[in-house]
Design a protein around this motif. Structure first.
Motif, PDB file in Angstrom:
ATOM      1  N   MET A   1       0.824  -1.204   0.000  1.00 26.93           N
ATOM      2  CA  MET A   1       0.000   0.000   0.000  1.00 26.93           C
ATOM      3  C   MET A   1       0.864   1.262   0.000  1.00 26.93           C
ATOM      4  O   MET A   1       0.495   2.281  -0.595  1.00 26.93           O
ATOM      5  CB  MET A   1      -0.950  -0.016   1.198  1.00 26.93           C
ATOM      6  N   THR A   2       2.017   1.185   0.626  1.00 29.29           N
ATOM      7  CA  THR A   2       2.949   2.313   0.593  1.00 29.29           C
ATOM      8  C   THR A   2       3.471   2.517  -0.826  1.00 29.29           C
ATOM      9  O   THR A   2       3.571   3.653  -1.303  1.00 29.29           O
ATOM     10  CB  THR A   2       4.129   2.081   1.555  1.00 29.29           C
TER      11      THR A   2
ATOM     12  N   PRO B   1       1.348   6.693  -4.642  1.00 30.76           N
ATOM     13  CA  PRO B   1       1.217   7.684  -5.718  1.00 30.76           C
ATOM     14  C   PRO B   1       0.043   7.432  -6.664  1.00 30.76           C
ATOM     15  O   PRO B   1      -0.267   8.284  -7.507  1.00 30.76           O
ATOM     16  CB  PRO B   1       2.547   7.550  -6.488  1.00 30.76           C
ATOM     17  N   VAL B   2      -0.592   6.276  -6.556  1.00 35.58           N
ATOM     18  CA  VAL B   2      -1.642   5.895  -7.499  1.00 35.58           C
ATOM     19  C   VAL B   2      -2.996   6.421  -7.032  1.00 35.58           C
ATOM     20  O   VAL B   2      -3.378   6.240  -5.868  1.00 35.58           O
ATOM     21  CB  VAL B   2      -1.704   4.363  -7.662  1.00 35.58           C
ATOM     22  N   ASP B   3      -3.710   7.054  -7.946  1.00 33.48           N
ATOM     23  CA  ASP B   3      -5.016   7.635  -7.618  1.00 33.48           C
ATOM     24  C   ASP B   3      -6.115   6.582  -7.787  1.00 33.48           C
ATOM     25  O   ASP B   3      -6.828   6.552  -8.784  1.00 33.48           O
ATOM     26  CB  ASP B   3      -5.288   8.843  -8.516  1.00 33.48           C
ATOM     27  N   LEU B   4      -6.183   5.697  -6.816  1.00 30.98           N
ATOM     28  CA  LEU B   4      -7.217   4.664  -6.780  1.00 30.98           C
ATOM     29  C   LEU B   4      -7.750   4.559  -5.360  1.00 30.98           C
ATOM     30  O   LEU B   4      -7.017   4.829  -4.403  1.00 30.98           O
ATOM     31  CB  LEU B   4      -6.636   3.297  -7.191  1.00 30.98           C
TER      32      LEU B   4
ATOM     33  N   LYS C   1      -6.899  -0.725  -4.556  1.00 35.99           N
ATOM     34  CA  LYS C   1      -5.472  -1.028  -4.404  1.00 35.99           C
ATOM     35  C   LYS C   1      -5.275  -2.409  -3.783  1.00 35.99           C
ATOM     36  O   LYS C   1      -4.395  -3.166  -4.190  1.00 35.99           O
ATOM     37  CB  LYS C   1      -4.789   0.041  -3.549  1.00 35.99           C
ATOM     38  N   MET C   2      -6.110  -2.731  -2.807  1.00 37.55           N
ATOM     39  CA  MET C   2      -6.025  -4.066  -2.204  1.00 37.55           C
ATOM     40  C   MET C   2      -6.360  -5.147  -3.229  1.00 37.55           C
ATOM     41  O   MET C   2      -5.729  -6.212  -3.258  1.00 37.55           O
ATOM     42  CB  MET C   2      -6.965  -4.159  -1.007  1.00 37.55           C
TER      43      MET C   2
ATOM     44  N   GLY D   1      -4.389  -3.535 -16.083  1.00 35.72           N
ATOM     45  CA  GLY D   1      -5.839  -3.659 -15.886  1.00 35.72           C
ATOM     46  C   GLY D   1      -6.375  -2.695 -14.846  1.00 35.72           C
ATOM     47  O   GLY D   1      -7.567  -2.352 -14.868  1.00 35.72           O
ATOM     48  N   PHE D   2      -5.501  -2.257 -13.953  1.00 37.80           N
ATOM     49  CA  PHE D   2      -5.915  -1.304 -12.916  1.00 37.80           C
ATOM     50  C   PHE D   2      -5.486   0.123 -13.247  1.00 37.80           C
ATOM     51  O   PHE D   2      -6.244   1.065 -13.022  1.00 37.80           O
ATOM     52  CB  PHE D   2      -5.312  -1.714 -11.560  1.00 37.80           C
TER      53      PHE D   2
END
Length: 236
Positions: free
Chosen positions: A137-138, A142-145, A150-151, A232-233
């Motif tokens: 998660m760290t 930077p990812v805008d999700l 994210k999990m 895909g994400f």
């Protein structure tokens, strides 16, 4: 009597040893290490409460004072192996960091070929597993999700690695059991496949195989699978 709890409990909330008496001769780390050694040498099916007790010089019933259930023993094993990850400070390049972590996971599972069989959300929240997830998660900061997405990304990446390595291990085990060489096996199966494709009954497969340039580069295929999962994400 096996130390069975009257209601559900998590091994990590339980004291190192149930009951009173002298300081226990072994800790969970010792028990996990013994179980990992057995599984590495003889496979996960060789891991039993009796076998691990014998490795430690304990009576089987005594081991239940430390580990109430075999399922708890598996959880200790997964946690012990999860400590092998190098969780160095993320670089800030989330994609590179997760790809590096996935490659670590593959190497770890190959070192401990029983691991794919124990990869389950049930064992996903042990101390070292939590450190691993927090690290993931760290990396994804930077990812805008949304956090939940994210999990899901982490779970999907883990699933790809686990599936890939499980197939690698199964293939290697099968190859070792063959009475002929891997090259001979490949040649025989290729000849059969060509004979079937040449009948004209499989035009789409024929077109696909016509583009093949030889044996699949499994390393490259692994990298593509990882990249496509991330795409895909978060499309690159």
């Amino acid at each position: 009597m096996t130390g069975r709890a009257a209601e559900p409990e998590v091994i990590w909330t339980r004291p190192e040893r149930a009951g009173r008496g002298p300081k226990p001769a072994y800790g969970r780390g010792d028990i996990a290490a013994a179980a990992v050694r057995v599984a590495d040498a003889d496979g996960i099916d060789a891991v039993s409460m009796r076998r691990i007790a014998g490795e430690l010089g304990l009576g089987t019933m005594s081991l239940y004072n430390y580990v109430p259930r075999k399922d708890d023993l598996y959880e200790l094993m997964v946690d012990a192996v999860s400590a092998e990850y190098d969780l160095s400070e993320p670089t800030g390049d989330w994609r590179a960091d997760l790809l590096a972590l996935a490659r670590q996971a593959r190497a770890l599972m190959i070192r401990h070929p029983w691991m794919p069989r124990l990869m389950s959300p049930v064992y996903g929240f042990s101390p070292n597993a939590l450190r691993y997830l927090e690290y993931c998660m760290t990396c994804l900061e930077p990812v805008d999700l949304p956090a939940g997405t994210k999990m899901e990304l982490v779970a999907s990446l883990t699933g790809v690695v686990t599936f890939y390595v499980a197939n690698e291990i199964a293939s290697a085990e099968r190859t070792r059991s063959l009475p002929w060489s891997e090259e001979q096996e490949f040649a025989a199966r290729t000849a059969y496949l060509v004979s079937r494709i040449s009948t004209g009954d499989y035009p789409h497969l024929a077109a696909a195989f016509a583009q093949s340039t030889g044996p699949v580069d499994m390393e490259a295929a692994f990298e593509r699978a990882l990249g496509r999962t991330l795409d895909g994400f978060v499309p690159s």
